[in-house]
Design an enzyme around this catalytic site. Structure first.
Site, mmCIF file in Angstrom:
data_model
loop_
_atom_site.group_PDB
_atom_site.id
_atom_site.type_symbol
_atom_site.label_atom_id
_atom_site.label_comp_id
_atom_site.label_asym_id
_atom_site.label_seq_id
_atom_site.Cartn_x
_atom_site.Cartn_y
_atom_site.Cartn_z
ATOM 1 N N GLY A 1 -3.756 -10.828 -1.067
ATOM 2 C CA GLY A 1 -3.898 -10.992 0.378
ATOM 3 C C GLY A 1 -5.330 -10.680 0.767
ATOM 4 C CD GLN B 1 -9.528 -7.117 2.752
ATOM 5 O OE1 GLN B 1 -8.494 -7.751 2.929
ATOM 6 N NE2 GLN B 1 -9.771 -6.463 1.625
ATOM 7 C CB CYS C 1 -7.930 -2.399 -1.020
ATOM 8 S SG CYS C 1 -8.703 -3.131 0.434
ATOM 9 C CG LEU C 2 -9.162 -8.274 -2.801
ATOM 10 C CD1 LEU C 2 -9.211 -9.718 -2.322
ATOM 11 C CD2 LEU C 2 -9.196 -8.210 -4.320
ATOM 12 C CG HIS D 1 -2.952 -3.626 1.801
ATOM 13 N ND1 HIS D 1 -3.310 -2.615 0.935
ATOM 14 C CD2 HIS D 1 -4.089 -4.360 1.990
ATOM 15 C CE1 HIS D 1 -4.588 -2.722 0.632
ATOM 16 N NE2 HIS D 1 -5.092 -3.783 1.257
ATOM 17 C CD GLU D 2 -4.104 -8.122 3.021
ATOM 18 O OE1 GLU D 2 -5.101 -8.102 3.775
ATOM 19 O OE2 GLU D 2 -4.181 -7.867 1.803
ATOM 20 C CG HIS E 1 -7.214 -4.796 5.596
ATOM 21 N ND1 HIS E 1 -8.284 -3.955 5.365
ATOM 22 C CD2 HIS E 1 -6.707 -5.096 4.371
ATOM 23 C CE1 HIS E 1 -8.408 -3.752 4.063
ATOM 24 N NE2 HIS E 1 -7.471 -4.428 3.429
#
Length: 207
Positions: free
Chosen positions: A69, A74, A119-120, A161-162, A165
């Site tokens: 995701g 991000q 996480c990216l 999670h997303e 963000h």
């Protein structure tokens, strides 16, 4: 049960990379500490070609970074939006995007999964984070039409999670001070390796 859901709806088959990625360009992924990741994003109010192009770029960027995701902040864009291509615990694949996502409060008594989460924007770190085993997110698609996406297991974790963000939180905010320090140490150790893999994926795409 269908093996793929796109925008929350079952489909018979779907390409390995979502079609949006073919139109997209790779963007730089922001990292923990950058302001855009640590404040709530703005609601999307304009639905049109700019939003569609951003979604295309986000899909390609997510695939290059080997993520499940990716939220707009991000890639440095202060808007409430994320894309995903994520399996659930039953191996069912979920692909789509959600604009202006709102995560429903979990129903009482939901089981918590305390599994590894990465996480990216925290490249290389994986920590255990407790999340409900089911998530329902309501929002809109790129055209402004309402969409509801429901997930269990790993996909529920992705949706929560997303959505975090878009509200200005990263998963490190859910950890103790000691755990956060551990995650940042992991990131320092593995960051170069992660970036080398992303660079190799970009090179493979343009070959």
């Amino acid at each position: 049960m269908p093996s793929v859901f796109v925008q929350g709806r079952p489909v018979d088959s779907y390409p390995r990379l979502a079609p949006e990625a073919r139109r997209g360009q790779v963007r730089r992924i922001t990292e923990v500490g950058e302001e855009v990741l640590h404040k709530p994003c703005r609601d999307v109010t304009e639905f049109g070609p700019d939003l569609a192009a951003l979604i295309d770029d986000m899909f390609l960027t997510m695939y290059v970074a080997e993520g499940a995701g990716l939220a707009a902040n991000q890639v440095g864009v202060d808007l409430r939006l994320f894309v995903y291509d994520c399996p659930d615990d039953d191996g069912v694949r979920h692909v789509g995007h959600i604009v202006n996502p709102v995560l429903e409060a979990p129903t009482a008594g939901r089981r918590l999964n305390d599994e590894g989460e990465g996480c990216l924007s925290v490249p290389g770190a994986v920590m255990a984070v407790a999340r409900p085993d089911r998530a329902v997110v309501r929002g809109q698609d790129r055209d402004g039409s309402p969409v509801v996406v429901e997930g269990t297991g790993y996909f529920a974790r992705c949706l929560a999670h997303e959505t975090d963000h878009t509200n200005g939180y990263i998963y490190l905010d859910r950890l103790s001070k000691r755990e956060k320090k551990d995650a940042l140490r992991q990131m320092a150790d593995r960051r170069d390796e992660v970036f080398a893999r992303r660079a190799a994926n970009i090179a493979a795409l343009s070959a």
